[in-house]
Design a protein around this motif. Structure first.
Motif, short mmCIF file in Angstrom:
data_model
loop_
_atom_site.label_atom_id
_atom_site.label_comp_id
_atom_site.label_asym_id
_atom_site.label_seq_id
_atom_site.Cartn_x
_atom_site.Cartn_y
_atom_site.Cartn_z
N LEU A 570 1.01 -1.16 -0.12
CA LEU A 570 0.08 0.03 0.04
C LEU A 570 0.83 1.23 -0.07
CD1 LEU A 570 -2.61 -1.14 2.97
CD2 LEU A 570 -2.84 -1.31 0.15
N ARG A 571 0.20 2.38 0.11
CA ARG A 571 1.09 3.67 0.15
C ARG A 571 1.49 3.90 1.43
NH1 ARG A 571 -0.11 8.42 2.32
NH2 ARG A 571 -2.12 7.57 2.82
N LEU A 572 2.87 4.23 1.52
CA LEU A 572 3.50 4.64 2.72
C LEU A 572 2.71 5.85 3.37
CD1 LEU A 572 6.47 3.65 4.30
CD2 LEU A 572 7.33 5.53 3.24
N CYS A 573 2.43 5.58 4.83
CA CYS A 573 1.65 6.68 5.47
C CYS A 573 2.62 7.68 6.08
CB CYS A 573 0.80 6.01 6.54
SG CYS A 573 1.78 5.74 7.96
N GLU A 574 1.88 8.88 6.18
CA GLU A 574 2.85 9.80 6.75
C GLU A 574 3.49 9.45 7.90
OE1 GLU A 574 -0.34 10.04 5.78
OE2 GLU A 574 -0.63 11.71 4.48
N ASP A 575 2.96 8.92 8.87
CA ASP A 575 3.88 8.55 9.99
C ASP A 575 4.88 7.60 10.00
OD1 ASP A 575 4.02 8.76 12.94
OD2 ASP A 575 3.60 6.66 12.82
N CYS A 576 4.72 6.44 8.96
CA CYS A 576 5.79 5.48 8.81
C CYS A 576 6.72 6.49 8.15
CB CYS A 576 5.37 4.59 7.91
SG CYS A 576 4.36 3.42 9.05
N HIS A 577 6.66 7.50 7.17
CA HIS A 577 7.50 8.20 6.37
C HIS A 577 8.38 8.68 7.31
CE1 HIS A 577 9.19 11.23 3.48
NE2 HIS A 577 8.94 10.36 2.68
N SER A 578 7.58 9.68 8.41
CA SER A 578 8.28 10.72 9.36
C SER A 578 9.36 9.79 10.03
CB SER A 578 7.41 11.39 10.08
OG SER A 578 8.02 12.15 11.16
N PHE A 579 8.61 8.56 10.63
CA PHE A 579 9.49 7.80 11.15
C PHE A 579 10.70 7.12 10.82
CE2 PHE A 579 10.32 3.39 13.16
CZ PHE A 579 10.21 3.38 14.63
N THR A 580 10.70 6.63 9.51
CA THR A 580 11.83 6.08 8.67
C THR A 580 12.85 7.17 8.71
OG1 THR A 580 10.21 4.64 7.85
CG2 THR A 580 12.42 4.56 6.85
N PHE A 582 13.54 9.37 10.53
CA PHE A 582 14.30 9.85 11.89
C PHE A 582 15.23 8.58 12.23
CE2 PHE A 582 11.73 13.33 12.98
CZ PHE A 582 12.43 13.91 13.95
N ILE A 583 14.72 7.30 11.91
CA ILE A 583 15.44 6.19 12.13
C ILE A 583 16.83 6.12 11.21
CG2 ILE A 583 15.55 3.79 11.47
CD1 ILE A 583 14.23 4.20 14.03
N SER A 584 16.72 6.56 10.13
CA SER A 584 17.82 6.41 9.07
C SER A 584 18.80 7.57 9.56
CB SER A 584 17.32 6.92 7.72
OG SER A 584 17.20 8.47 7.66
N LYS A 585 18.60 8.45 10.37
CA LYS A 585 19.49 9.35 10.90
C LYS A 585 19.84 8.82 12.30
CE LYS A 585 20.48 14.27 12.09
NZ LYS A 585 21.64 14.48 11.29
N PHE A 586 18.96 8.44 13.05
CA PHE A 586 19.17 8.20 14.22
C PHE A 586 20.13 6.80 14.53
CE2 PHE A 586 17.55 6.02 18.47
CZ PHE A 586 17.89 6.92 19.33
N ALA A 587 19.66 5.72 13.59
CA ALA A 587 20.73 4.49 13.57
C ALA A 587 21.59 4.45 12.52
CB ALA A 587 19.70 3.29 13.20
N ASN A 588 21.60 5.63 11.82
CA ASN A 588 22.99 5.67 10.90
C ASN A 588 22.76 4.61 9.97
OD1 ASN A 588 24.83 6.97 9.33
ND2 ASN A 588 26.50 5.59 10.90
N ASP A 604 20.49 9.70 6.36
CA ASP A 604 20.51 10.68 7.22
C ASP A 604 19.39 11.74 7.50
OD1 ASP A 604 22.50 12.27 8.77
OD2 ASP A 604 22.97 13.52 7.22
N GLY A 605 18.39 11.15 7.54
CA GLY A 605 17.29 11.73 8.09
C GLY A 605 16.44 12.54 6.85
N VAL A 606 16.81 12.42 5.58
CA VAL A 606 16.24 12.73 4.39
C VAL A 606 15.74 11.98 3.61
CG1 VAL A 606 16.57 14.45 2.28
CG2 VAL A 606 17.76 14.83 4.52
N GLY A 610 11.62 14.10 -1.22
CA GLY A 610 11.43 15.47 -0.95
C GLY A 610 10.06 15.67 0.11
N ASP A 611 9.77 14.47 0.54
CA ASP A 611 8.47 14.54 1.26
C ASP A 611 7.29 14.74 0.42
OD1 ASP A 611 9.98 14.20 3.35
OD2 ASP A 611 9.81 16.33 4.03
N TYR A 612 7.47 14.50 -1.00
CA TYR A 612 6.20 14.61 -1.99
C TYR A 612 5.78 13.33 -1.85
CZ TYR A 612 4.41 16.62 -6.01
OH TYR A 612 3.40 17.29 -7.09
N LEU A 613 4.93 12.94 -0.99
CA LEU A 613 4.29 11.42 -0.89
C LEU A 613 3.19 11.43 -1.80
CD1 LEU A 613 3.80 11.13 3.01
CD2 LEU A 613 5.50 10.11 1.33
#
Length: 613
Positions: A570-580, A582-588, A604-606, A610-613
C-alpha cells in the motif's frame, strides 16, 4: 512453442498462407483460430502500424519492424508471420524470442477479436455431438480471454473446465496449462492454483504459467517461492525466457535484490541475456531494488534496444523521483529514431508526477497528438490528473476530467481522490468517491481513502458512515503488508492493531526507539488512524504498521553499513515516512522503501521524494 512451428512452416512455404482444404468439423475451431479470414465475417485491420511492420519485414528492415511492434496493441497474424520469417532469414534467434514473447504476452494469440466466434463454433460442435480433443479445448479456453475478461466469459471457462474433467482431458498437460493461464488472466488465482496443484505432469510452460499468475495478480512472494520450488523439484526442467521475466518482475515487486542478482547470474550462464524482454525486466528489477546504477549499466550494455527497453529505463528513473532525467531519456530515445509507444508517455508523465514537474508534464501531454499522432488514453489522463492534483491544482485536474472525450473510468477518478487525500479537499473527494462507488462498488480502497479524508478533517460521523458502508457491502480494508529480504530469504509482516507474541521483540524495540526519537523531535502522525481515540491509543496503533515492523526486523538482522530494503503493498503513510526518516539518521542506516506509488530512499534523515508523498 507455437512460433517455432510457424518458423519451420515458413521456411518451406511462401510468406502467403494458403487456406487448408475444407476442415473436418472437429477442426473448425482450430481453423478459425489459425485462419480468422476463413470465416464468413472478414476483419480487415485498419492499423497503419501493422501495414508498416509488414512492409518493413518485406524490405528486410527487421530492427525497425520490431520497434513498431511494441507500439502496436493488436498485431495481426500476418504481422507475426512476416516478423518470424524475417527472423529466420536473418538467422536471429534473439529476435525470434522477442517476437515469441510478444506473441505470448498478447494473451489471445491470433484469436483477438474472434473469441465469441470460436465459442459459438464450440456450442455448435457440442449440439451436433462432435467430440472435442485437446486442440479444441486449448483454443476455446484461449477464446474466453480473447476479447475481454467479463464474468460471462469466466463462467464459460468454468463450463469448459467441467467438460474437460468429464471427458478425461485433465491428464493433458497442454489443456491444463491453458486452463491455468485462463484463470490467471481473470484474476482467479485460487482456481489457477488448484488446477496447477492437481496436474500429474508439469512442464516448463505449466510452471511458468503459474509463476506468471502470481506475479500478474500482485502475489510476488508466492511467485518467487514457486520458482524456488520449481528449481528444487524439477531436475530436467529449465526456466525459459518467459519464466525469467515473470520471476524478475516478482523480485522487483519485493525489492529482493540478492535473489535478483542470482537470477541475473543464471541468465548470463544460460545465454538468455540476448533476449530483450529478459534484459528489460532486469533493468526494472535493479531499479526497483534501489540499484538504479546497475539497471543503467545493464541498459548501457545492451546490443539492441527496443521501445520496451527504453520504457523500462524511463519508468525506473521516474519511480525514483528523477523526473528531469526521465524526460532526458525519453527525448534521447526519440533522437535515436525509436518511436514512443503509449506506455512511453505513461512512463514519462508518471515521472513528471513523482517529481512535481507540472509544466513539463503539460508539454509532453500536448505533444502526444501534435508530435506523435497518438490519442491520449485513460492512463494518460490519469497521469495528468495525478500530476496536477499532487501539485494542489485540483480545479485544473477536475477540468481535465470534464473535458475528456472518453469515459474517465476508475483510474482517473482514483487519481483525483488520491490527490484530495493529500490536500484534504472534502468537497471534491465526495464527488470523486461517488463516481468510484458506482464504477467499483467492491473496491474497499476507495472507501478507505474517503474515510482518511474525513478523518483528517475531523469529520468523525462521516468516517463512521463510510465504515458502515464497508460493512454493509461485506468489504474489508486491505491490511498493510511489507516484505524485507535478509540473507537471501524473504520475510513478511502484516500490520497489527494489537501487540502479539510473534512480534513482541520487534514491538519492544519500536517502543524504545519511538521514546528516544521523541526526545529528538519526532512527532507521531496519528491522523492516519481512522478511530476517534486518545493520542496514546493512536500512537500504539501506528506503531504496529507493517513497514515499521520490517524496519525493526532489518535493524536487528542486518550488519553495520548494510542497506535495509523494504517493499509495501500500500501507500507509505505519513507517520511511517516521518518515522523512517528519523530512524535513518538516528541509527545511521540507509533504508529503501518502495510502496505502491514510488520509491523512498532514506538517508541521514532525508527522503529522496522530498516529502512529496
Amino acid at each position: 512453442m507455437a512460433c517455432f512451428n510457424v518458423i519451420s512452416h515458413l521456411n518451406s512455404h511462401s510468406s502467403h498462407r494458403l487456406l487448408p482444404p475444407k476442415p473436418k468439423p472437429a477442426r473448425l475451431i482450430c481453423s478459425l483460430a489459425l485462419n480468422p479470414s476463413s470465416t464468413t465475417t472478414t476483419t480487415i485491420s485498419d492499423s497503419n502500424n501493422n501495414n508498416r511492420i509488414q512492409s518493413l519485414c518485406k524490405q528486410g528492415n527487421l530492427n525497425q519492424a520490431l520497434q513498431l511492434l511494441s507500439a502496436e496493441p493488436n498485431p495481426t497474424q500476418l504481422t507475426y508471420e512476416l516478423l518470424l520469417l524475417s527472423c529466420t532469414r536473418q538467422h536471429s534467434l534473439s529476435d525470434a524470442y522477442t517476437v515469441h514473447s510478444h506473441l505470448a504476452n498478447n494473451g489471445s494469440l491470433t484469436l483477438a477479436g474472434h473469441g465469441e466466434e470460436v465459442l459459438d463454433l464450440y456450442r455448435r460442435m457440442n449440439r451436433t455431438g462432435i467430440s472435442s480433443d485437446r486442440f479444441t479445448y486449448t483454443y476455446v479456453l484461449k477464446a474466453c480471454v480473447a476479447s475481454n475478461c467479463s464474468s460471462t466469459l469466466l463462467n464459460r471457462g468454468k463450463e469448459i473446465h467441467a467438460h474437460i474433467l468429464r471427458h478425461g482431458y485433465d491428464s493433458s498437460v497442454y489443456v491444463m496449462t491453458t486452463l491455468v493461464d485462463m484463470y490467471a488472466r481473470f484474476g482467479c488465482v485460487t482456481y489457477a492454483s488448484v488446477v496447477f496443484e492437481a496436474m500429474a505432469v508439469k512442464n516448463v510452460v505449466s510452471w511458468s504459467a503459474m509463476i506468471a499468475c502470481y506475479a500478474r495478480n500482485e502475489m510476488p512472494f508466492e511467485a518467487v517461492e514457486l520458482f524456488r520450488e520449481m528449481m528444487i523439484q524439477t531436475c530436467d526442467t529449465y526456466p525459459n525466457s518467459v519464466t525469467m521475466v515473470s520471476v524478475l518482475q516478482a523480485c522487483a515487486a519485493l525489492a529482493a535484490l540478492e535473489q535478483g542478482k542470482l537470477l541475473h547470474a543464471y541468465i548470463l550462464r544460460k545465454g538468455l541475456d540476448s533476449i530483450l524482454p529478459v534484459i528489460s525486466a532486469l533493468v526494472v528489477m535493479y531499479a526497483k531494488c534501489g540499484k538504479l546504477e546497475l539497471g543503467q549499466r545493464v541498459f548501457d550494455q545492451m546490443d539492441k534496444r527496443d521501445v520496451v527497453s527504453w520504457n523500462s529505463l524511463i519508468s525506473s528513473y521516474g519511480v525514483h523521483g528523477y523526473g528531469e532525467k526521465a524526460i532526458q531519456i525519453f527525448e534521447e530515445m526519440i533522437n535515436q529514431g525509436v518511436s514512443p509507444s503509449p506506455i512511453s508517455l505513461i512512463s514519462v508523465l508518471g515521472a513528471c508526477s513523482h517529481a512535481g514537474l507540472v509544466e513539463e508534464g503539460k508539454r509532453l501531454f500536448k505533444s502526444m497528438q501534435r508530435d506523435h499522432k497518438m490519442r491520449p488514453g485513460v492512463e494518460h489522463y490519469a497521469c495528468m490528473v495525478d500530476l496536477l492534483g499532487r501539485a494542489n491544482k485540483l480545479d485544473e485536474a477536475a477540468k481535465i476530467i470534464e473535458d475528456m472525450r472518453i469515459e474517465p473510468g476508475p483510474r482517473v477518478w482514483g487519481s483525483l481522490l488520491g490527490s484530495c487525500r493529500i490536500h484534504c479537499n472534502v468537497e471534491l473527494a465526495e464527488r470523486a468517491s461517488k463516481r468510484l462507488f458506482d464504477l467499483e462498488p467492491l473496491n474497499a480502497g476507495n472507501y478507505v481513502l474517503l474515510a482518511d479524508i474525513y478523518a483528517a478533517a475531523n469529520m468523525w460521523d462521516e468516517v463512521k458512515r463510510v465504515k458502515k458502508l464497508l460493512e454493509a457491502r461485506g468489504l474489508q480494508k486491505i491490511p498493510g503488508r511489507s516484505w524485507i529480504e535478509v540473507k537471501r530469504k524473504m520475510h513478511s509482516f502484516v500490520s497489527v492493531d494489537e501487540f502479539n507474541q510473534p512480534f513482541e521483540e520487534l514491538q519492544a524495540l519500536l517502543i524504545e526507539l519511538c521514546s528516544e526519537m521523541k526526545e529528538k523531535g519526532y512527532m507521531p502522525q496519528t491522523k492516519v488512524v481512522l478511530y476517534d481515540l486518545d493520542e496514546k491509543e493512536k500512537e500504539r496503533i501506528v506503531l504496529g504498521h507493517s513497514e515499521k515492523l520490517a524496519v525493526a526486523f532489518g535493524l536487528i538482522n542486518t550488519s553495520k553499513g548494510e542497506t535495509i530494503r523494504i517493499t509495501k503493498n500500500l501507500r507509505l503513510c505519513e507517520d511511517c515516512h516521518s518515522f523512517t526518516k528519523f530512524i535513518s539518521k538516528f541509527a545511521n542506516k540507509e533504508i529503501l522503501v518502495r510502496d505502491v506509488n514510488r520509491f523512498h530512499h532514506f538517508l541521514d534523515g532525508v527522503c529522496s521524494c522530498g516529502d512529496y508523498l
